[in-house]
Scaffold this motif. Sequence first.
Motif, PDB file in Angstrom:
ATOM      1  N   VAL A   1      -2.201 -19.765 -45.584  1.00  0.00           N
ATOM      2  CA  VAL A   1      -1.130 -20.592 -46.145  1.00  0.00           C
ATOM      3  C   VAL A   1      -0.691 -19.955 -47.462  1.00  0.00           C
ATOM      4  N   ASP A   2       0.618 -19.894 -47.671  1.00  0.00           N
ATOM      5  CA  ASP A   2       1.181 -19.360 -48.912  1.00  0.00           C
ATOM      6  C   ASP A   2       0.865 -20.337 -50.035  1.00  0.00           C
ATOM      7  N   PRO A   3       0.117 -19.917 -51.065  1.00  0.00           N
ATOM      8  CA  PRO A   3      -0.252 -20.849 -52.137  1.00  0.00           C
ATOM      9  C   PRO A   3       0.956 -21.347 -52.937  1.00  0.00           C
ATOM     10  N   LEU A   4       2.059 -20.606 -52.900  1.00  0.00           N
ATOM     11  CA  LEU A   4       3.255 -21.021 -53.640  1.00  0.00           C
ATOM     12  C   LEU A   4       4.153 -21.967 -52.853  1.00  0.00           C
ATOM     13  N   ASP A   5       4.010 -21.959 -51.543  1.00  0.00           N
ATOM     14  CA  ASP A   5       4.815 -22.824 -50.684  1.00  0.00           C
ATOM     15  C   ASP A   5       3.991 -23.124 -49.437  1.00  0.00           C
ATOM     16  N   ARG A   6       3.350 -24.261 -49.439  1.00  0.00           N
ATOM     17  CA  ARG A   6       2.393 -24.596 -48.376  1.00  0.00           C
ATOM     18  C   ARG A   6       3.047 -24.741 -46.998  1.00  0.00           C
ATOM     19  N   ARG A   7       4.381 -24.733 -46.938  1.00  0.00           N
ATOM     20  CA  ARG A   7       5.068 -24.782 -45.640  1.00  0.00           C
ATOM     21  C   ARG A   7       5.121 -23.403 -44.987  1.00  0.00           C
ATOM     22  N   ARG A   8       4.844 -22.375 -45.754  1.00  0.00           N
ATOM     23  CA  ARG A   8       4.918 -20.992 -45.267  1.00  0.00           C
ATOM     24  C   ARG A   8       3.514 -20.402 -45.164  1.00  0.00           C
ATOM     25  N   PHE A   9       3.435 -19.287 -44.474  1.00  0.00           N
ATOM     26  CA  PHE A   9       2.162 -18.586 -44.415  1.00  0.00           C
ATOM     27  C   PHE A   9       2.376 -17.099 -44.643  1.00  0.00           C
ATOM     28  N   ARG A  10       1.325 -16.431 -45.009  1.00  0.00           N
ATOM     29  CA  ARG A  10       1.299 -14.985 -45.230  1.00  0.00           C
ATOM     30  C   ARG A  10       0.382 -14.377 -44.185  1.00  0.00           C
ATOM     31  N   LEU A  11       0.662 -13.144 -43.839  1.00  0.00           N
ATOM     32  CA  LEU A  11      -0.121 -12.446 -42.821  1.00  0.00           C
ATOM     33  C   LEU A  11      -0.912 -11.317 -43.459  1.00  0.00           C
ATOM     34  N   SER A  12      -2.039 -11.014 -42.855  1.00  0.00           N
ATOM     35  CA  SER A  12      -2.817  -9.855 -43.292  1.00  0.00           C
ATOM     36  C   SER A  12      -3.558  -9.275 -42.092  1.00  0.00           C
ATOM     37  N   LEU A  13      -3.947  -8.031 -42.242  1.00  0.00           N
ATOM     38  CA  LEU A  13      -4.717  -7.363 -41.207  1.00  0.00           C
ATOM     39  C   LEU A  13      -6.181  -7.764 -41.317  1.00  0.00           C
ATOM     40  N   THR A  14      -6.813  -7.956 -40.185  1.00  0.00           N
ATOM     41  CA  THR A  14      -8.264  -8.126 -40.162  1.00  0.00           C
ATOM     42  C   THR A  14      -8.881  -6.729 -40.251  1.00  0.00           C
ATOM     43  N   ALA A  15     -10.191  -6.650 -40.336  1.00  0.00           N
ATOM     44  CA  ALA A  15     -10.860  -5.344 -40.343  1.00  0.00           C
ATOM     45  C   ALA A  15     -10.517  -4.574 -39.064  1.00  0.00           C
ATOM     46  N   LYS A  16     -10.521  -5.277 -37.937  1.00  0.00           N
ATOM     47  CA  LYS A  16     -10.164  -4.640 -36.662  1.00  0.00           C
ATOM     48  C   LYS A  16      -8.705  -4.177 -36.688  1.00  0.00           C
ATOM     49  N   GLY A  17      -7.825  -4.994 -37.255  1.00  0.00           N
ATOM     50  CA  GLY A  17      -6.419  -4.632 -37.378  1.00  0.00           C
ATOM     51  C   GLY A  17      -6.223  -3.408 -38.251  1.00  0.00           C
ATOM     52  N   GLN A  18      -6.987  -3.315 -39.335  1.00  0.00           N
ATOM     53  CA  GLN A  18      -6.910  -2.141 -40.210  1.00  0.00           C
ATOM     54  C   GLN A  18      -7.332  -0.877 -39.469  1.00  0.00           C
ATOM     55  N   GLU A  19      -8.376  -1.004 -38.672  1.00  0.00           N
ATOM     56  CA  GLU A  19      -8.862   0.145 -37.893  1.00  0.00           C
ATOM     57  C   GLU A  19      -7.790   0.612 -36.896  1.00  0.00           C
ATOM     58  N   ILE A  20      -7.202  -0.336 -36.188  1.00  0.00           N
ATOM     59  CA  ILE A  20      -6.155  -0.007 -35.204  1.00  0.00           C
ATOM     60  C   ILE A  20      -4.945   0.592 -35.910  1.00  0.00           C
ATOM     61  N   GLN A  21      -4.582   0.024 -37.042  1.00  0.00           N
ATOM     62  CA  GLN A  21      -3.428   0.522 -37.798  1.00  0.00           C
ATOM     63  C   GLN A  21      -3.658   1.957 -38.258  1.00  0.00           C
TER      64      GLN A  21
ATOM     65  N   HIS B   1       4.294  -0.394 -35.608  1.00  0.00           N
ATOM     66  CA  HIS B   1       5.180  -0.566 -36.763  1.00  0.00           C
ATOM     67  C   HIS B   1       4.831  -1.853 -37.511  1.00  0.00           C
ATOM     68  N   PHE B   2       4.613  -2.926 -36.778  1.00  0.00           N
ATOM     69  CA  PHE B   2       4.240  -4.213 -37.364  1.00  0.00           C
ATOM     70  C   PHE B   2       2.958  -4.076 -38.183  1.00  0.00           C
ATOM     71  N   LEU B   3       1.932  -3.476 -37.593  1.00  0.00           N
ATOM     72  CA  LEU B   3       0.662  -3.301 -38.293  1.00  0.00           C
ATOM     73  C   LEU B   3       0.835  -2.409 -39.517  1.00  0.00           C
ATOM     74  N   GLY B   4       1.668  -1.384 -39.400  1.00  0.00           N
ATOM     75  CA  GLY B   4       1.938  -0.501 -40.535  1.00  0.00           C
ATOM     76  C   GLY B   4       2.620  -1.226 -41.682  1.00  0.00           C
ATOM     77  N   LEU B   5       3.563  -2.099 -41.350  1.00  0.00           N
ATOM     78  CA  LEU B   5       4.233  -2.884 -42.398  1.00  0.00           C
ATOM     79  C   LEU B   5       3.252  -3.812 -43.094  1.00  0.00           C
ATOM     80  N   LEU B   6       2.368  -4.435 -42.320  1.00  0.00           N
ATOM     81  CA  LEU B   6       1.341  -5.287 -42.933  1.00  0.00           C
ATOM     82  C   LEU B   6       0.452  -4.462 -43.858  1.00  0.00           C
ATOM     83  N   ALA B   7       0.085  -3.263 -43.437  1.00  0.00           N
ATOM     84  CA  ALA B   7      -0.768  -2.397 -44.259  1.00  0.00           C
ATOM     85  C   ALA B   7      -0.066  -2.005 -45.558  1.00  0.00           C
ATOM     86  N   GLN B   8       1.264  -1.959 -45.530  1.00  0.00           N
ATOM     87  CA  GLN B   8       2.042  -1.634 -46.725  1.00  0.00           C
ATOM     88  C   GLN B   8       2.240  -2.844 -47.630  1.00  0.00           C
ATOM     89  N   GLY B   9       1.772  -4.014 -47.196  1.00  0.00           N
ATOM     90  CA  GLY B   9       1.877  -5.202 -48.036  1.00  0.00           C
ATOM     91  C   GLY B   9       3.002  -6.151 -47.686  1.00  0.00           C
TER      92      GLY B   9
END
Length: 144
Positions: A85-105, A42-50
């Motif tokens: 790092v979130d470019p709009l707020d350097r105290r926060r971060f954003r997550l994304s899938l790696t190529a391996k994560g995309q494959e697993i997802q 579910h987590f990986l799917g949510l990341l894939a959805q943006g």
Amino acid sequence: MNGPPPPLVRELAELGYALMHALFQEAKEALGRQGLSLQRAHFLGLLAQGVDAPSRLAALLEASPSQVSHLVAALEREGLVERQVDPLDRRRFRLSLTAKGQEIQKRAQEVWFNAFAKRLARLSPEEVRAFRDILARLVGGAHG
């Protein structure tokens, strides 16, 4: 009360729950054979959805921020997720899938689709279209 009588509502609710339970059990078993839990899929799917903000992921997963933090750390160690790092707020971060994560997802998504397709195969093509239209109305969307 408008709508169907309460006994029919109860029966439909029980059938809907039974369908979802059966789908989740089947997906859970198939994902387990691939070393993946429903929550991770579910987590990986949510990341894939943006969905890339940890706080939003926690809300959608109905998990605490610390649970999501532990999950992110584990998925990072496995090479499935990366932080930026979130470019709009350097105290926060954003997550994304790696190529391996995309494959697993994608594999996890196929498990879910296959489980659902097995159930839908019990219906005629006309029944599948009617089911789609009914579900779309129930969730408030508009399909064909």
